[in-house]
Design a protein around this motif. Structure first.
Motif, PDB file in Angstrom:
ATOM      1  N   GLU A  10     -11.817   0.548   9.065  1.00  0.00           N
ATOM      2  CA  GLU A  10     -12.632   0.402   7.867  1.00  0.00           C
ATOM      3  C   GLU A  10     -13.231   1.729   7.421  1.00  0.00           C
ATOM      4  O   GLU A  10     -13.505   1.926   6.248  1.00  0.00           O
ATOM      5  CB  GLU A  10     -13.759  -0.587   8.116  1.00  0.00           C
ATOM      6  CG  GLU A  10     -13.286  -1.980   8.412  1.00  0.00           C
ATOM      7  CD  GLU A  10     -14.442  -2.904   8.729  1.00  0.00           C
ATOM      8  OE1 GLU A  10     -15.545  -2.698   8.183  1.00  0.00           O
ATOM      9  OE2 GLU A  10     -14.232  -3.821   9.530  1.00  0.00           O
ATOM     10  N   HIS A  11     -13.480   2.617   8.352  1.00  0.00           N
ATOM     11  CA  HIS A  11     -14.167   3.877   8.071  1.00  0.00           C
ATOM     12  C   HIS A  11     -13.203   5.025   8.333  1.00  0.00           C
ATOM     13  O   HIS A  11     -12.913   5.354   9.476  1.00  0.00           O
ATOM     14  CB  HIS A  11     -15.432   3.990   8.926  1.00  0.00           C
ATOM     15  CG  HIS A  11     -16.322   2.813   8.763  1.00  0.00           C
ATOM     16  ND1 HIS A  11     -17.094   2.629   7.640  1.00  0.00           N
ATOM     17  CD2 HIS A  11     -16.557   1.741   9.551  1.00  0.00           C
ATOM     18  CE1 HIS A  11     -17.775   1.508   7.756  1.00  0.00           C
ATOM     19  NE2 HIS A  11     -17.450   0.944   8.916  1.00  0.00           N
ATOM     20  N   ILE A  12     -12.723   5.624   7.249  1.00  0.00           N
ATOM     21  CA  ILE A  12     -11.679   6.638   7.342  1.00  0.00           C
ATOM     22  C   ILE A  12     -12.119   7.879   6.578  1.00  0.00           C
ATOM     23  O   ILE A  12     -12.719   7.782   5.508  1.00  0.00           O
ATOM     24  CB  ILE A  12     -10.359   6.095   6.760  1.00  0.00           C
ATOM     25  CG1 ILE A  12      -9.893   4.894   7.592  1.00  0.00           C
ATOM     26  CG2 ILE A  12      -9.289   7.176   6.700  1.00  0.00           C
ATOM     27  CD1 ILE A  12      -8.747   4.137   7.015  1.00  0.00           C
ATOM     28  N   GLY A  13     -11.804   9.041   7.126  1.00  0.00           N
ATOM     29  CA  GLY A  13     -12.124  10.279   6.438  1.00  0.00           C
ATOM     30  C   GLY A  13     -11.055  11.320   6.653  1.00  0.00           C
ATOM     31  O   GLY A  13     -10.236  11.223   7.571  1.00  0.00           O
TER      32      GLY A  13
ATOM     33  N   ALA B  50       0.829  -1.208   0.000  1.00  0.00           N
ATOM     34  CA  ALA B  50       0.000   0.000   0.000  1.00  0.00           C
ATOM     35  C   ALA B  50       0.863   1.257   0.000  1.00  0.00           C
ATOM     36  O   ALA B  50       0.590   2.208  -0.736  1.00  0.00           O
ATOM     37  CB  ALA B  50      -0.934  -0.002   1.202  1.00  0.00           C
ATOM     38  N   ILE B  51       1.906   1.243   0.794  1.00  0.00           N
ATOM     39  CA  ILE B  51       2.794   2.405   0.851  1.00  0.00           C
ATOM     40  C   ILE B  51       3.524   2.575  -0.480  1.00  0.00           C
ATOM     41  O   ILE B  51       3.660   3.694  -0.984  1.00  0.00           O
ATOM     42  CB  ILE B  51       3.780   2.275   2.032  1.00  0.00           C
ATOM     43  CG1 ILE B  51       3.013   2.398   3.352  1.00  0.00           C
ATOM     44  CG2 ILE B  51       4.892   3.321   1.941  1.00  0.00           C
ATOM     45  CD1 ILE B  51       3.822   2.063   4.577  1.00  0.00           C
TER      46      ILE B  51
ATOM     47  N   VAL C  49      -7.039   8.436   1.794  1.00  0.00           N
ATOM     48  CA  VAL C  49      -8.043   7.645   2.513  1.00  0.00           C
ATOM     49  C   VAL C  49      -7.934   6.169   2.133  1.00  0.00           C
ATOM     50  O   VAL C  49      -7.930   5.296   3.009  1.00  0.00           O
ATOM     51  CB  VAL C  49      -9.465   8.188   2.239  1.00  0.00           C
ATOM     52  CG1 VAL C  49     -10.529   7.204   2.672  1.00  0.00           C
ATOM     53  CG2 VAL C  49      -9.651   9.520   2.949  1.00  0.00           C
ATOM     54  N   GLU C  50      -7.841   5.881   0.856  1.00  0.00           N
ATOM     55  CA  GLU C  50      -7.761   4.481   0.423  1.00  0.00           C
ATOM     56  C   GLU C  50      -6.466   3.826   0.888  1.00  0.00           C
ATOM     57  O   GLU C  50      -6.469   2.663   1.290  1.00  0.00           O
ATOM     58  CB  GLU C  50      -7.907   4.379  -1.092  1.00  0.00           C
ATOM     59  CG  GLU C  50      -9.315   4.631  -1.565  1.00  0.00           C
ATOM     60  CD  GLU C  50     -10.353   3.749  -0.862  1.00  0.00           C
ATOM     61  OE1 GLU C  50     -10.164   2.514  -0.777  1.00  0.00           O
ATOM     62  OE2 GLU C  50     -11.355   4.300  -0.378  1.00  0.00           O
ATOM     63  N   THR C  51      -5.364   4.556   0.859  1.00  0.00           N
ATOM     64  CA  THR C  51      -4.084   4.011   1.329  1.00  0.00           C
ATOM     65  C   THR C  51      -4.157   3.727   2.829  1.00  0.00           C
ATOM     66  O   THR C  51      -3.707   2.676   3.291  1.00  0.00           O
ATOM     67  CB  THR C  51      -2.926   4.982   1.021  1.00  0.00           C
ATOM     68  OG1 THR C  51      -2.871   5.183  -0.395  1.00  0.00           O
ATOM     69  CG2 THR C  51      -1.605   4.426   1.507  1.00  0.00           C
ATOM     70  N   ALA C  52      -4.757   4.637   3.575  1.00  0.00           N
ATOM     71  CA  ALA C  52      -4.911   4.412   5.017  1.00  0.00           C
ATOM     72  C   ALA C  52      -5.790   3.202   5.283  1.00  0.00           C
ATOM     73  O   ALA C  52      -5.493   2.399   6.175  1.00  0.00           O
ATOM     74  CB  ALA C  52      -5.503   5.655   5.680  1.00  0.00           C
ATOM     75  N   LYS C  53      -6.840   3.055   4.499  1.00  0.00           N
ATOM     76  CA  LYS C  53      -7.771   1.933   4.702  1.00  0.00           C
ATOM     77  C   LYS C  53      -7.077   0.586   4.531  1.00  0.00           C
ATOM     78  O   LYS C  53      -7.307  -0.337   5.310  1.00  0.00           O
ATOM     79  CB  LYS C  53      -8.949   2.059   3.744  1.00  0.00           C
ATOM     80  CG  LYS C  53     -10.026   1.048   3.981  1.00  0.00           C
ATOM     81  CD  LYS C  53     -11.216   1.307   3.079  1.00  0.00           C
ATOM     82  CE  LYS C  53     -12.249   0.221   3.248  1.00  0.00           C
ATOM     83  NZ  LYS C  53     -13.392   0.418   2.368  1.00  0.00           N
ATOM     84  N   VAL C  54      -6.215   0.465   3.527  1.00  0.00           N
ATOM     85  CA  VAL C  54      -5.529  -0.812   3.310  1.00  0.00           C
ATOM     86  C   VAL C  54      -4.272  -0.947   4.160  1.00  0.00           C
ATOM     87  O   VAL C  54      -3.762  -2.046   4.330  1.00  0.00           O
ATOM     88  CB  VAL C  54      -5.189  -1.053   1.816  1.00  0.00           C
ATOM     89  CG1 VAL C  54      -6.451  -1.109   0.981  1.00  0.00           C
ATOM     90  CG2 VAL C  54      -4.227  -0.041   1.283  1.00  0.00           C
ATOM     91  N   SER C  55      -3.778   0.145   4.704  1.00  0.00           N
ATOM     92  CA  SER C  55      -2.533   0.109   5.467  1.00  0.00           C
ATOM     93  C   SER C  55      -2.726  -0.033   6.970  1.00  0.00           C
ATOM     94  O   SER C  55      -1.800  -0.441   7.671  1.00  0.00           O
ATOM     95  CB  SER C  55      -1.733   1.384   5.220  1.00  0.00           C
ATOM     96  OG  SER C  55      -1.447   1.536   3.861  1.00  0.00           O
TER      97      SER C  55
END
Length: 108
Positions: free
Chosen positions: A41-44, A8-9, A30-36
């Motif tokens: 699961e819920h990130i903003g 992801a990084i 947001v998507e990188t944080a979600k997979v990392s």
């Protein structure tokens, strides 16, 4: 798990050179944080405008938008505290957290 984080990084770093606007960049964050970040699961990503009004700029789910809107309306909650103080606010067991009684009551 570390292979997933490493991938992801690496993907985020590779995409950093691609031209994009602010909204697309925030969506990538947001998507990188979600997979990392395992367990998240819920990130903003929220910002505050020049008049002090908070706004969710990118979200991984509709739940993030709902909870952020609730916090902004009450001016209470972990995201609001972060926006006020620019510090990390941890809330591992928010259902029992007494710092934001109106938000917790309305969100649960």
């Amino acid at each position: 798990m570390s292979d997933v984080i490493d991938s992801a990084i690496a993907a985020a770093a590779e995409s950093a050179d691609e031209p994009r606007g602010v909204e697309e960049t925030l969506a990538t964050i947001v998507e990188t944080a979600k997979v990392s970040l395992p367990g998240f699961e819920h990130i903003g990503v929220s910002t505050v405008d020049a008049d002090g009004n908070p706004r969710t700029r990118s979200a991984s789910s509709g739940l993030v938008l709902e909870l952020d809107a609730l916090q902004y309306g009450l001016w209470e909650g972990p995201c609001v505290d972060t926006l006020k103080d620019a510090s990390v606010v941890e809330a591992p067991h928010i259902q029992k957290d007494a710092r934001w009684p109106r938000f917790v009551a309305a969100a649960t």
